[in-house]
Design an enzyme around this catalytic site. Structure first.
Site, PDB file in Angstrom:
ATOM      1  N   HIS A  86      67.759   4.069  -4.454  1.00 28.49           N
ATOM      2  CA  HIS A  86      67.592   2.702  -4.954  1.00 28.49           C
ATOM      3  C   HIS A  86      66.166   2.508  -5.469  1.00 28.49           C
ATOM      4  CE1 HIS A  86      68.167  -1.635  -5.192  1.00 28.49           C
ATOM      5  NE2 HIS A  86      67.023  -1.779  -4.565  1.00 28.49           N
ATOM      6  N   ARG A 108      74.637   5.324  -9.721  1.00 27.18           N
ATOM      7  CA  ARG A 108      73.224   5.638  -9.519  1.00 27.18           C
ATOM      8  C   ARG A 108      73.112   6.997  -8.839  1.00 27.18           C
ATOM      9  NH1 ARG A 108      70.522   4.266  -4.906  1.00 27.18           N
ATOM     10  NH2 ARG A 108      71.842   2.459  -4.452  1.00 27.18           N
ATOM     11  N   TYR A 156      72.874   6.674   4.119  1.00 27.60           N
ATOM     12  CA  TYR A 156      74.026   5.780   4.073  1.00 27.60           C
ATOM     13  C   TYR A 156      75.118   6.201   3.096  1.00 27.60           C
ATOM     14  CZ  TYR A 156      71.372   3.959   0.050  1.00 27.60           C
ATOM     15  OH  TYR A 156      70.676   3.849  -1.127  1.00 27.60           O
TER      16      TYR A 156
END
Length: 354
Positions: free
Chosen positions: A249, A245, A258
């Site tokens: 998200h 990805r 993160y």
């Protein structure tokens, strides 16, 4: 692991030149849709958007491997699959603007998108069991199958284990397509499971699990097509599509908080699948500048029309909140509906602070 791009001539694969061009065209459509949807969300045109940039090869390759009558059990991120399955782009946009999911009159055999994580997996297993029951009742062979799309985070949910177990016990004609993009929101795969892979989890349920380079649409096409043949013969399959990805998200997520910049992943997994496939097809003499430009122009025109179509539809009626919960409204739903109508008579939603 099944990989093709850069190693195999197209003539040695299951895709002919027309099929490869169709896959490439849908990948361009999917990329343009994702970028346009993200821009629309950023200016408040629709609610949150789950980007899938970097996963077009996995989703489009899998969609093209499906037969027209196969059922797709999608999630909120599998919109590239839905586009490749001929769900109108305007329907996907309208869903994000608060309308019922399939607004147009199309008849694509897709279940509604699953927003809760993994809830679609038992549904797919149950549909596969129903296909078996119908074939037994009619004394015919199973000709249809289901493809259940899920992310790597779904493998930590109880529904994953329940659905996989039922599929294995009852020989359900289901292919579980797990897109492992290495991050379940902010949780990396190595903290998601101690298993060597996600594919190996299938062994516990009595059927095969395979890995595929998810950024290679030809490899995904072949792997999912083989898995569907197996599923129709009564042997479900778990396909782990290794992809990446590139974006967040969702539009409410900040991956910089993160995700380290120096992730230890191979180049084939983080490379852009659209650029990679275009390079491969050019080297194979399958596409040229004119074809690529035509694909991009057509994708832009399609999205312009889809936005116009969506904007021409009025605001959704508040009753839609209640009309599609069950086949028929229940007394409790009617009470909730009456309460909301009473509240709206005394309040202007535009003036509320939430």
């Amino acid at each position: 692991m099944h990989r093709v791009i850069g190693e195999t001539d197209l003539s040695e694969t299951a895709l002919d030149e027309d099929g490869a061009r169709a896959v490439f065209r849908d990948m361009i459509r999917a990329r343009h849709f994702d970028e346009r949807a993200l821009a629309l969300q950023r200016r408040g045109w629709m609610s949150g958007w789950p980007p899938y940039k970097g996963q077009e090869g996995s989703q489009v390759g899998a969609a093209h491997a499906m037969a027209d009558d196969d059922w797709l059990f999608p999630t909120y991120r599998s919109n590239a699959m839905q586009l490749a399955r001929d769900v109108p782009a305007s329907d996907i946009l309208l869903f994000r603007r608060g309308h019922a999911e399939y607004h147009s009159d199309h008849d694509v055999p897709n279940f509604p998108q699953a927003i809760p994580i993994a809830s679609q997996i038992p549904h797919a297993a149950g549909a596969g069991m129903a296909m078996n029951y119908e074939a037994t009742r009619d004394d015919t062979e199973v000709t249809d199958a289901a493809v259940c799309y899920l992310g790597d985070g779904a493998t930590s949910e109880g529904d994953f284990h329940v659905g996989m177990n039922f599929a294995g016990v009852f020989d359900a004609p289901v292919v579980f397509l797990c897109e492992n993009n290495n991050w379940a929101i902010s949780l990396p795969r190595e903290r998601q499971t101690a298993s060597e892979s996600i594919a190996v989890k299938a062994e516990a349920y009595g059927f095969e699990g395979v890995q595929v380079d998810g950024n290679d649409p030809v490899a995904v096409y072949e792997t999912v097509a083989d898995a569907l043949d197996s599923a129709r013969d009564g042997d479900p399959v778990l396909v782990e599509s290794l992809t990446y990805r590139q974006g967040a998200h969702t539009t409410s997520d900040d991956p910089d908080r993160y995700r380290p910049e120096d992730e230890d992943l191979p180049e084939w997994r983080t490379a852009d699948p659209v650029e990679r496939f275009e390079t491969y097809l050019r080297e194979q003499g399958v596409v040229d500048d004119e074809f690529v430009a035509e694909c991009r122009e057509d994708a832009k025109a399609e999205l312009d029309d889809a936005v116009d179509t969506a904007e021409a539809v009025g605001e959704p009626d508040v009753d839609e909140l209640f009309d599609y919960v069950y086949a028929e409204r229940t007394p409790r739903i009617d009470d909730q509906r009456a309460w909301l109508h009473e509240w709206l008579e005394d309040h202007d939603p535009q003036e509320q602070e939430f």
